[in-house]
Design a protein around this motif. Structure first.
Motif, PDB file in Angstrom:
ATOM      1  N   THR A  86       7.267   5.762   1.364  1.00  0.00           N
ATOM      2  CA  THR A  86       8.078   4.854   2.180  1.00  0.00           C
ATOM      3  C   THR A  86       9.041   4.059   1.286  1.00  0.00           C
ATOM      4  OG1 THR A  86       6.261   4.752   3.744  1.00  0.00           O
ATOM      5  CG2 THR A  86       7.921   3.028   3.927  1.00  0.00           C
ATOM      6  N   ARG A  90       2.882   1.520   5.683  1.00  0.00           N
ATOM      7  CA  ARG A  90       2.759   2.740   6.510  1.00  0.00           C
ATOM      8  C   ARG A  90       1.464   3.466   6.180  1.00  0.00           C
ATOM      9  NH1 ARG A  90       4.829   8.001   5.019  1.00  0.00           N
ATOM     10  NH2 ARG A  90       4.902   9.369   6.835  1.00  0.00           N
ATOM     11  N   ALA A 106       0.860  -1.195   0.000  1.00  0.00           N
ATOM     12  CA  ALA A 106       0.000   0.000   0.000  1.00  0.00           C
ATOM     13  C   ALA A 106       0.892   1.238   0.000  1.00  0.00           C
ATOM     14  CB  ALA A 106      -0.987  -0.026   1.160  1.00  0.00           C
ATOM     15  N   ASP A 157       0.338  -1.438  -4.670  1.00  0.00           N
ATOM     16  CA  ASP A 157      -0.844  -0.653  -4.285  1.00  0.00           C
ATOM     17  C   ASP A 157      -2.003  -1.019  -5.206  1.00  0.00           C
ATOM     18  OD1 ASP A 157      -1.142   2.083  -2.426  1.00  0.00           O
ATOM     19  OD2 ASP A 157      -2.673   1.921  -3.989  1.00  0.00           O
ATOM     20  N   ALA A 190      -2.905  -6.031  -0.957  1.00  0.00           N
ATOM     21  CA  ALA A 190      -2.195  -6.434   0.258  1.00  0.00           C
ATOM     22  C   ALA A 190      -2.692  -7.782   0.764  1.00  0.00           C
ATOM     23  CB  ALA A 190      -2.432  -5.378   1.343  1.00  0.00           C
ATOM     24  N   GLU A 191      -3.926  -8.142   0.379  1.00  0.00           N
ATOM     25  CA  GLU A 191      -4.530  -9.363   0.919  1.00  0.00           C
ATOM     26  C   GLU A 191      -4.337 -10.571  -0.002  1.00  0.00           C
ATOM     27  OE1 GLU A 191      -8.281  -7.083   2.605  1.00  0.00           O
ATOM     28  OE2 GLU A 191      -6.797  -6.084   1.378  1.00  0.00           O
TER      29      GLU A 191
HETATM   30  C1  LIG Z   1      -2.550   6.813   2.909  1.00  0.00           C
HETATM   31  S1  LIG Z   1      -2.166   5.964   1.472  1.00  0.00           S
HETATM   32  C2  LIG Z   1      -0.543   5.306   1.592  1.00  0.00           C
HETATM   33  C3  LIG Z   1       0.524   6.007   2.261  1.00  0.00           C
HETATM   34  C4  LIG Z   1       1.913   5.498   1.954  1.00  0.00           C
HETATM   35  N1  LIG Z   1       2.124   4.138   2.403  1.00  0.00           N
HETATM   36  C5  LIG Z   1       2.921   6.464   2.558  1.00  0.00           C
HETATM   37  O1  LIG Z   1       3.834   6.034   3.289  1.00  0.00           O
HETATM   38  O2  LIG Z   1       2.798   7.675   2.286  1.00  0.00           O
HETATM   39  C6  LIG Z   1      -3.057   4.414   1.612  1.00  0.00           C
HETATM   40  C7  LIG Z   1      -2.893   3.536   0.383  1.00  0.00           C
HETATM   41  O3  LIG Z   1      -3.410   2.238   0.678  1.00  0.00           O
HETATM   42  C8  LIG Z   1      -3.842   1.687  -0.561  1.00  0.00           C
HETATM   43  N2  LIG Z   1      -4.650   0.499  -0.258  1.00  0.00           N
HETATM   44  C9  LIG Z   1      -5.805   0.451   0.463  1.00  0.00           C
HETATM   45  N3  LIG Z   1      -6.215  -0.822   0.567  1.00  0.00           N
HETATM   46  C10 LIG Z   1      -5.320  -1.607  -0.086  1.00  0.00           C
HETATM   47  C11 LIG Z   1      -5.192  -2.998  -0.307  1.00  0.00           C
HETATM   48  N4  LIG Z   1      -6.088  -3.866   0.166  1.00  0.00           N
HETATM   49  N5  LIG Z   1      -4.141  -3.446  -1.033  1.00  0.00           N
HETATM   50  C12 LIG Z   1      -3.215  -2.574  -1.524  1.00  0.00           C
HETATM   51  N6  LIG Z   1      -3.277  -1.237  -1.347  1.00  0.00           N
HETATM   52  C13 LIG Z   1      -4.314  -0.751  -0.623  1.00  0.00           C
HETATM   53  C14 LIG Z   1      -4.595   2.834  -1.197  1.00  0.00           C
HETATM   54  O4  LIG Z   1      -4.762   2.662  -2.583  1.00  0.00           O
HETATM   55  C15 LIG Z   1      -3.652   4.008  -0.855  1.00  0.00           C
HETATM   56  O5  LIG Z   1      -2.738   4.281  -1.891  1.00  0.00           O
END
Ligand SMILES: C[S@@+](CC[C@H](N)C(=O)[O-])C[C@H]1O[C@@H](n2cnc3c(N)ncnc32)[C@H](O)[C@@H]1O
Length: 253
Positions: free
Chosen positions: A52, A111, A46, A67, A95-96
């Motif tokens: 990160t 993160r 993600a 992502d 992620a799952e």
């Molecule tokens: C707040 S942002 C990420 C922040 C980033 N990790 C950073 O350090 O700035 C949250 C991210 O989680 C991703 N996301 C949410 N659910 C997800 C999943 N099940 N699998 C992969 N990515 C996911 C969203 O697409 C989004 O880009």
């Protein structure tokens, strides 16, 4: 999952410009806990716009960012190219259900994201599966201070961002991580004060949603407001809240 993809594709430009995500104080703590080395093959789950993954890039042999949202990944790729990180690549996926072979990484990070995952246990199982024995998983994510407060916080967060799913307590995280087979080796918390105007604009809240958030805050008594980290000005207007980020290092035996 569709909620996350749609939410982050729609607001990718704001996230790419967000100082809270790019330089927020959980990042140096996560890097310290991760202790990256040139022999690492790292995976940032993600990754969003790559904050990160690109902070890890100068210190590891290779880093892959994963992502759901292509709109976020497009920013990450542009930034990796501009900063000259040829060994940082970005891939679409969940992620799952990670699109990687067993035991293919030495370091996994995630993160400010697991509170979006619909199945945290599946994410932990997948992180365990793709890590080599001796590998580490380092997570930074928002938590609830008590189980009693979690339903209020989850509703507050979901009003603001429909792709929010659950922000568990540190104890709930620990139980799930240990069930997945990890050793819980290092933890701390990092506070983030988030200004209400910035926080609601960041996720594209309408004036109606802003009003609903203020109504939801108004149901809390004084003690609960403090537990929820809400801040008011002298006229009684909600101006900010403090989010508590858990940073934890888990090791795969
Ligand atoms: C707040 S942002 C990420 C922040 C980033 N990790 C950073 O350090 O700035 C949250 C991210 O989680 C991703 N996301 C949410 N659910 C997800 C999943 N099940 N699998 C992969 N990515 C996911 C969203 O697409 C989004 O880009």
């Amino acid at each position: 999952m569709t909620a996350s993809r749609d939410q982050f594709n729609a607001h990718a430009d704001r996230y790419a410009a967000s100082e809270v995500h790019r330089h927020g104080p959980s990042l140096p703590v996560l890097l310290d806990f991760a202790a990256p080395i040139p022999q690492d093959r790292a995976l940032d789950v993600a990754t969003g716009t790559g904050n990160t993954a690109l902070a890890l890039a100068p210190q590891v042999g290779e880093v892959v960012g994963l992502d759901l949202a292509e709109g976020m990944l497009a920013h990450a790729r542009t930034r990796a190219e501009a900063e000259g990180h040829a060994h940082a690549t970005f891939q679409q996926g969940s992620a799952e259900a990670m699109p990687f072979a067993d035991a293919s990484f030495t370091l996994v990070t995630s993160r400010h994201a697991p509170h979006h995952f619909l199945n945290l246990d599946r994410f932990l199982g997948e992180a365990f599966r793709v890590l080599k024995p001796g590998g580490r998983l380092v997570v930074a994510d928002q938590i609830s201070s008590t189980p009693e407060l979690q339903p209020w916080l989850d509703h507050y967060q979901t009003l603001r961002d429909p792709s929010h799913h659950a922000q568990r307590t540190a104890a709930a995280w620990r139980t799930l991580a240990e069930v997945a087979g990890f050793r819980w080796t290092q933890e701390t918390t990092v506070p983030y004060r988030l200004e209400f105007g910035w926080w609601t604009a960041q996720s594209g809240c309408t004036p109606q949603t802003v009003a609903q958030l203020r109504e939801h805050a108004a149901v809390l008594g004084q003690g609960q407001r403090e537990a929820a980290g809400l801040h008011y000005d002298s006229s009684g207007t909600l101006v900010a809240h403090t989010e508590t980020m858990l940073v934890v290092r888990l090791e795969r035996p």
